[in-house]
Design a protein around this motif. Structure first.
Motif, PDB file in Angstrom:
ATOM      1  N   GLY A 146     -21.190  40.812 139.882  1.00 19.71           N
ATOM      2  CA  GLY A 146     -21.216  40.487 138.334  1.00 19.71           C
ATOM      3  C   GLY A 146     -19.741  39.766 137.999  1.00 19.71           C
ATOM      4  O   GLY A 146     -19.747  38.819 137.318  1.00 19.71           O
ATOM      5  N   GLU A 147     -18.937  40.814 138.550  1.00 22.46           N
ATOM      6  CA  GLU A 147     -17.510  40.157 138.237  1.00 22.46           C
ATOM      7  C   GLU A 147     -17.296  38.831 139.052  1.00 22.46           C
ATOM      8  O   GLU A 147     -16.790  37.686 138.423  1.00 22.46           O
ATOM      9  CB  GLU A 147     -16.330  41.043 138.975  1.00 22.46           C
ATOM     10  N   CYS A 195     -19.643  36.580 139.688  1.00 21.51           N
ATOM     11  CA  CYS A 195     -20.377  35.704 138.853  1.00 21.51           C
ATOM     12  C   CYS A 195     -19.508  35.451 137.589  1.00 21.51           C
ATOM     13  O   CYS A 195     -19.603  34.063 137.300  1.00 21.51           O
ATOM     14  CB  CYS A 195     -21.885  36.055 138.618  1.00 21.51           C
ATOM     15  N   ALA A 196     -18.844  36.079 137.050  1.00 20.93           N
ATOM     16  CA  ALA A 196     -18.424  35.450 135.625  1.00 20.93           C
ATOM     17  C   ALA A 196     -17.181  35.100 136.144  1.00 20.93           C
ATOM     18  O   ALA A 196     -16.688  33.970 135.379  1.00 20.93           O
ATOM     19  CB  ALA A 196     -17.852  37.205 135.068  1.00 20.93           C
ATOM     20  N   ASP A 197     -16.391  35.262 137.176  1.00 23.13           N
ATOM     21  CA  ASP A 197     -15.381  34.528 137.496  1.00 23.13           C
ATOM     22  C   ASP A 197     -15.688  32.884 137.918  1.00 23.13           C
ATOM     23  O   ASP A 197     -14.764  32.216 137.833  1.00 23.13           O
ATOM     24  CB  ASP A 197     -14.414  35.055 138.973  1.00 23.13           C
ATOM     25  N   GLU A 241     -18.142  31.198 136.323  1.00 26.94           N
ATOM     26  CA  GLU A 241     -18.659  30.908 134.864  1.00 26.94           C
ATOM     27  C   GLU A 241     -20.183  31.056 135.107  1.00 26.94           C
ATOM     28  O   GLU A 241     -21.057  30.282 134.241  1.00 26.94           O
ATOM     29  CB  GLU A 241     -18.142  29.758 134.559  1.00 26.94           C
ATOM     30  N   ARG A 242     -20.774  31.832 136.053  1.00 25.52           N
ATOM     31  CA  ARG A 242     -22.264  31.936 136.210  1.00 25.52           C
ATOM     32  C   ARG A 242     -22.854  33.383 135.326  1.00 25.52           C
ATOM     33  O   ARG A 242     -23.063  34.279 135.916  1.00 25.52           O
ATOM     34  CB  ARG A 242     -22.573  31.965 137.561  1.00 25.52           C
ATOM     35  N   TYR A 243     -22.441  33.111 133.935  1.00 24.99           N
ATOM     36  CA  TYR A 243     -22.564  34.277 133.068  1.00 24.99           C
ATOM     37  C   TYR A 243     -24.034  34.957 132.911  1.00 24.99           C
ATOM     38  O   TYR A 243     -24.060  36.060 133.250  1.00 24.99           O
ATOM     39  CB  TYR A 243     -22.245  33.882 131.517  1.00 24.99           C
ATOM     40  N   PRO A 244     -25.168  34.226 132.878  1.00 25.26           N
ATOM     41  CA  PRO A 244     -26.443  34.863 132.882  1.00 25.26           C
ATOM     42  C   PRO A 244     -26.589  35.752 134.066  1.00 25.26           C
ATOM     43  O   PRO A 244     -26.787  36.907 134.090  1.00 25.26           O
ATOM     44  CB  PRO A 244     -27.458  33.920 132.954  1.00 25.26           C
ATOM     45  N   ALA A 302     -24.326  36.997 136.056  1.00 26.75           N
ATOM     46  CA  ALA A 302     -23.218  37.912 135.913  1.00 26.75           C
ATOM     47  C   ALA A 302     -23.681  39.363 135.089  1.00 26.75           C
ATOM     48  O   ALA A 302     -23.685  40.360 135.354  1.00 26.75           O
ATOM     49  CB  ALA A 302     -21.909  37.609 135.230  1.00 26.75           C
ATOM     50  N   ARG A 303     -24.359  39.012 134.057  1.00 33.64           N
ATOM     51  CA  ARG A 303     -25.108  39.977 133.116  1.00 33.64           C
ATOM     52  C   ARG A 303     -26.176  40.556 133.882  1.00 33.64           C
ATOM     53  O   ARG A 303     -26.369  41.852 133.560  1.00 33.64           O
ATOM     54  CB  ARG A 303     -25.416  39.338 131.570  1.00 33.64           C
ATOM     55  N   ARG A 347     -17.331  45.751 130.922  1.00 31.55           N
ATOM     56  CA  ARG A 347     -17.586  44.512 131.063  1.00 31.55           C
ATOM     57  C   ARG A 347     -18.744  43.923 130.517  1.00 31.55           C
ATOM     58  O   ARG A 347     -18.886  42.516 130.314  1.00 31.55           O
ATOM     59  CB  ARG A 347     -17.928  44.434 132.840  1.00 31.55           C
TER      60      ARG A 347
END
Length: 70
Positions: free
Chosen positions: A36-37, A39-41, A43-46, A48-49, A68
């Motif tokens: 998840g971290e 993916c967030a880094d 910018e793959r937010y869905p 990551a969630r 997070r």
């Protein structure tokens, strides 16, 4: 960039790890959190969630994951 490539490689390795049926719940939770971290880094937010929600389902009391998720 090199950093983005390394994150992608790490995510690939975590995905392989998470595919193992014998993976202990704590290890799976940690792997989902790290994925998840990553993916967030990138910018793959869905995604990551989704990964962070999977971590929270495995370890509902984990404050780090709850933070997070927002």
């Amino acid at each position: 960039s090199v950093a983005h490539g390394r994150r992608a490689d790490a995510l690939t390795q975590l995905t392989r790890l998470l595919a193992r049926p014998d993976l202990p719940a704590h290890t799976a939770a940690e792997a989902h959190h790290l994925a998840g971290e990553l993916c967030a880094d990138t910018e793959r937010y869905p995604l990551a969630r989704r990964q962070l929600r999977a971590a929270a389902a495995l370890e509902p009391g984990c404050a780090r994951t709850a933070y997070r998720l927002g």
